[in-house]
Design a protein around this motif. Sequence first.
Motif, mmCIF file in Angstrom:
data_model
loop_
_atom_site.group_PDB
_atom_site.id
_atom_site.type_symbol
_atom_site.label_atom_id
_atom_site.label_comp_id
_atom_site.label_asym_id
_atom_site.label_seq_id
_atom_site.Cartn_x
_atom_site.Cartn_y
_atom_site.Cartn_z
ATOM 1 N N GLY A 509 -0.691 -10.702 -4.703
ATOM 2 C CA GLY A 509 -1.895 -9.891 -4.787
ATOM 3 C C GLY A 509 -2.955 -10.388 -3.818
ATOM 4 O O GLY A 509 -2.951 -11.556 -3.404
ATOM 5 N N GLY A 520 -3.012 -5.146 -6.105
ATOM 6 C CA GLY A 520 -1.825 -5.928 -6.404
ATOM 7 C C GLY A 520 -0.762 -5.766 -5.328
ATOM 8 O O GLY A 520 -0.756 -4.821 -4.543
ATOM 9 N N GLY A 591 2.039 -1.749 -5.872
ATOM 10 C CA GLY A 591 0.971 -2.470 -6.546
ATOM 11 C C GLY A 591 -0.195 -1.549 -6.864
ATOM 12 O O GLY A 591 -0.439 -0.558 -6.163
ATOM 13 N N GLY A 606 0.237 -6.031 -10.198
ATOM 14 C CA GLY A 606 1.356 -6.140 -9.271
ATOM 15 C C GLY A 606 2.423 -5.098 -9.567
ATOM 16 O O GLY A 606 2.613 -4.672 -10.702
ATOM 17 N N GLY A 650 3.601 -13.412 -5.764
ATOM 18 C CA GLY A 650 4.743 -12.565 -6.087
ATOM 19 C C GLY A 650 5.935 -13.414 -6.514
ATOM 20 O O GLY A 650 6.035 -14.605 -6.177
#
Length: 661
Positions: A509, A520, A591, A606, A650
Amino acid sequence: MNPFSYGNVLTAGQWSYLFSQKQDALGYTPVNRGGDTMQGPLNTQASTSDGAGFSIPPGAAPGVPVDGQIWMTIFGLFFQIGGQTIGPIANGTIVGPSNSVVGDIPVFSATGGTALADSGISLAPQLPNLILATPAFGSGVPAFRALIGADLPTPQPVALGGVKSAAAPPHQFGTGVDTSGNPTFAQPAISDVSGLAANMLAFLAGGTSAQLAAAMVDETGSGPLVFATNPTVALGSASTAVTQTPGDNSTKLATTAYVQAAIFATTTLPATRLATTTALPAVTYANGASGVGATLTASANGALTVDGVAANLNDVILVKNQASSFQNGIYTVTATGSAGAPFVLTRASYYNLSADIDLGDQTFVTGGATQGATTWTQNAKENPVIGTDPITFAQTAGVGSYTAGNGLTLAGTQFAIDTTIVTDLSSAQSLSNKTLVSPALSGVPTAPTAAAGTNSAQIASTAFAAAAAATAAAGTLVNVQVKTASGTYTPTAGASRAIVFVTGGGAGGTTGTGSGSESGGGAGATAIFFMNGVSAQTVTIGSGGAAGAAGGSSAFGTVTANGGSAAASQSLGGRGGTAANGTLNLGGGDGGSGTNATGNSQGGEGGASFWGGGGAGGQTANSHNAGAAAQAYGAGGGGGSYSAGAGGAGAPGVVLILEFK
């Protein structure tokens, strides 16, 4: 004339004349008739405890009052002056008006509760939004000015009067203040929303599928239906979609029929409960729609029995002995039959198209007096025309037919030595109760076939071995391998095919920059690959992106799954990755976008991967909160909040291999 002479009766006129001429000692004409006018003031005695000095009994108001008249009703005292009636005057005393005024309103002294009537003179015109009030701070002459906060009463939670404070119930908005100062609330109606088309208003109020169709008039063509980012679409358990052409390797939706066809392409079909040993009783065949919905219906009433076993509703039956071999196939019992109704068999939904039927298709029979634990393979033609071409099956595994040879007896599946045979060295022998130590057998020796599942020192016949092998036929799961680091995939011994899941890494993000919260990261894609004939493959695992960075790509041989992208802007979350060369290629989730507000803003969530949702966005109330890191393989990290909230990382990718025989 002397009007008062004896015997003389005065007339009315004589009486009036006499009274009009009468003078008393005070020197004024007496008033003794209605409408008479006094020539001077009326003086009365002071009131006493026995009575009033002047008494006007209550009555009805004059129909047309004139100036100077005074009268009393049950409502109070009235008088007429200047062409206007004044009153009632009751339960208090009115003193005034005085000479001073405020604007056009006269100033009166205390009225004792008696209402006053306005003179009818209006206030002078003023500018909009002004109030009549004293100076903003302190006392003084009232004047027209703007409303300020000090003019409003302090809100109180319980006290009457003034403005009260209250929290609005969930999903309701303030609509006004009642006469006691209580705020009022109500849930807004759909009709309160402006700017919506009539069809959309009808759908939001009613919610029917027909109203939704009317609202989506711009989505009735061949173009795509575009939803908001990361929508949740809830479908019923019986929802349907178009089944794509077998072998289609794209991002189209896969129906259960497509997935079943992809699985059945391995030639191993679901097991059947029973299999025919002879042709069914006389039946009528209907081919349906080129095989779809094709049926075998008994010509006479009666319950269906197959291989000595009564068929149940929804049993799957292998029909392989019809005189018209195009009628053969795999059927489902849709009516068992009875004394009053015929049985009906319908071609199984996974085996009713030409494309479903391939050479080498095999099915395992689980029950029946003679066909249980046998495997049968389609050996007539690749993709036959249903209803025209023959469909035949040959047994490839399971118990066969046996005959007792010389010196042996056979009862069912049990062999025994024939004790009536005399033992010698050259003729056929039947031995009984003999122990052979390390015998050397030649020719084609036989032995009793043990019951399925037997686990002892009993000799295993070829029939037992074939049945055991059929039980462990293709399709048995051998091993599961999970790759979380790059390297090489080495197949497990005994594996012949595999299902491979390849997922790319998720993007991180974005970190907050001072203007609200950020977006995100996108999730990595997932490719699902059905591999026939396993072999060693190079494995690459995509890394999870740090804050604001894209995720890495994963690969299994030539099958690739790209990582998710970082957010392009505050209003555009990171895009999900794409996959290639898989049997099914699934894009990663996008996102969520951030919020352009410095106070009470929310970072974007996300993107969700095949394995789960992304990290939550950071939330701020003028503080710096980091976005959450993704937890599921390949998911994106949440966006950071405000000026320094870090973006969540991530999650890395993964490769999962399910190995089968």
